[in-house]
Scaffold this active site. Sequence first.
Site, PDB file in Angstrom:
ATOM      1  N   ARG A 180       5.462 -12.685   9.735  1.00 44.32           N
ATOM      2  CA  ARG A 180       6.010 -11.452   9.377  1.00 44.32           C
ATOM      3  C   ARG A 180       7.506 -11.493  10.197  1.00 44.32           C
ATOM      4  O   ARG A 180       7.604 -12.071  11.435  1.00 44.32           O
ATOM      5  CB  ARG A 180       5.095 -10.254   9.855  1.00 44.32           C
TER       6      ARG A 180
ATOM      7  N   GLU B 248       0.811  -1.281  -0.059  1.00 48.76           N
ATOM      8  CA  GLU B 248      -0.095   0.141   0.041  1.00 48.76           C
ATOM      9  C   GLU B 248       1.002   1.277  -0.034  1.00 48.76           C
ATOM     10  O   GLU B 248       1.852   1.229   0.746  1.00 48.76           O
ATOM     11  CB  GLU B 248      -0.831  -0.136   1.202  1.00 48.76           C
TER      12      GLU B 248
ATOM     13  N   LYS C  42       3.775   0.837  10.092  1.00 52.28           N
ATOM     14  CA  LYS C  42       3.836   2.182   9.195  1.00 52.28           C
ATOM     15  C   LYS C  42       3.280   3.376  10.151  1.00 52.28           C
ATOM     16  O   LYS C  42       3.820   4.550  10.016  1.00 52.28           O
ATOM     17  CB  LYS C  42       3.431   1.841   8.007  1.00 52.28           C
TER      18      LYS C  42
END
Length: 590
Positions: free
Chosen positions: A286, A61, A296
């Site tokens: 992850r 994104e 983020k």
Amino acid sequence: MLVSSAQPGEDLVATKPTAANTEVAAGATEAAPSHFIRNIVTEDRRAGKNHGQVHTRFPPEPNGYLHIGHAKSICLNFGLAAEFGGLCNLRFDDTNPSKEEVEYVESIKEDVRWLGFDWGDQEFYASDYFEQLYQFALQLIKSGKAYVCDLDADQMREYRGTLTEPGKNSPYRDRSVDENLDLFQRMRAGEFADGSRTLRAKINMASPNINMRDPVMYRVLRSTHHRTGDRWCIYPTYDFAHGQSDSIEGITHSICTLEFEDHRPLYDWFLDQLNIHHPQQIEFARLNLTYTILSKRKLLLLVKEGHVAGWDDPRMPTIAGIRRRGYTLEAIRNFCERIGVAKRNSTVDIAMLEHCLREDLNKRAPRVMGVLRPLRVVIENYPENQTEELAAVNNPEDPSMGTRKVPFSRVLYIEQDDFREEPPKGYFRLSPGNEVRLRYAYIIKCVEVVKDAANGAVTEVRCTYDPETKSGSSRSSRKVKATIHWVSAAHAIPAVVRLYDHLFTKEDPDDLPEGADWKTNLNPRSLETLPECRLEPYLASATPGSTYQFERIGYFCVDSADSTRDRLTFNRTITLRDTWAKIERGSKKP
């Protein structure tokens, strides 16, 4: 990377690999240990699934800069495609224009390229498919699988239920197909205010999986999109756009992190209801690192609130930040390979990342001498106007890098820490009456100390040298207990050096008392700037991004943003101490 001229939705046939692509694929196959995703892909090919093709995608994104966690996903997706002779798309999931910027798009492309991957002509955007996604939504409305809902955000949360209690149906859930079509088309036409209506999937408000409780597919949002401008005032949610974008592009293996595991039933539901190509979603753990935050949202706060000097601040775990700090792509890719691909979340010690970096830089970084906190040394018995050039090894790990000449003169600089007027026990460096060897040069002896009359600080050390102890001479083997580095004062170049430490003081920055702010764990000493450093003249031609080992100190990189011709700025990439190597050695003991 293998590339194809196929457009989204067409059959994808890999072109003949180039020499570079073959090399990448061969390297991945030879070095890569097995893991469960590789095993799945291998079995799918053996069974003839997807006609034996492998087509992955890296789908960021564009709402921030990529970080080291994304590097793991990049290496996995592009690496698998290369290994199996397939394709990997770079697709931007740009469905939230209020948080997305062209700057982020460009930074992402730069980061992927820097890591050594090439997506060829396989660059796509979810916004490429906005019209097709809208038609998919109409198809679900017509089949009675989607409806327009007038609940606001607070009401929707109330109706959703909890993890232990089922939700309840929206009062608008039973609108007719015709009414839903009319309202959705009017949503697109801009008749309704932002947030006033949504399009929701009609699934099951009693589902134990909250993601299946009539999730939102579209919302009214007037925000200029970085690619489509103001053509749209409704935007699909990530959950609705993601799977359909995968399908349109012909993705075979949709690889994502574990937080999307609970979303997989929804991913599958949309594809099944639309009866379109169905990629296989596979989740992996992850990357989590000690002393590091990889959210983020939180990284954006650090930038906006001025805790760091931008997304590429060398303290940041962003790829841009670690690149500016002097990390190499080889170290990052080696690290991602070593930590492997797992099904359960865990935290990796940052010392392992640092070990991979030291291991790589030790082989490639030229050795130089630099003095960070200079102390003036005068060699009384060395001729005042004499300069000689001494041979210094550029890298003992790589003889092909050769040697360089280092100027030596009467006045030198050494590190302040390499002199003690009153040395503690076990201190073997320079002190009154003691001898040390100067690296590549002579043995010197301290004979006098000069101090500032006002504060008593040592300002100069006066020494004598033994001219018979020049490195390489017959008497150079005379032993002393310490060797220190130095630079010639007359030839040294000035530089600014920035020393970095972990950005957070705790291994787990989110380990906080209830109600505490995670930013209280920021390290106030994560950056120390030294403005009066002196470096050997060999570094005068150093270029931005080049990395060197300052002997006895650490690895340093020429800063790509703040260096000028008149004054270089160096970032400390990493110290010389390697705790992970010690851990590894300890684990091998019987």
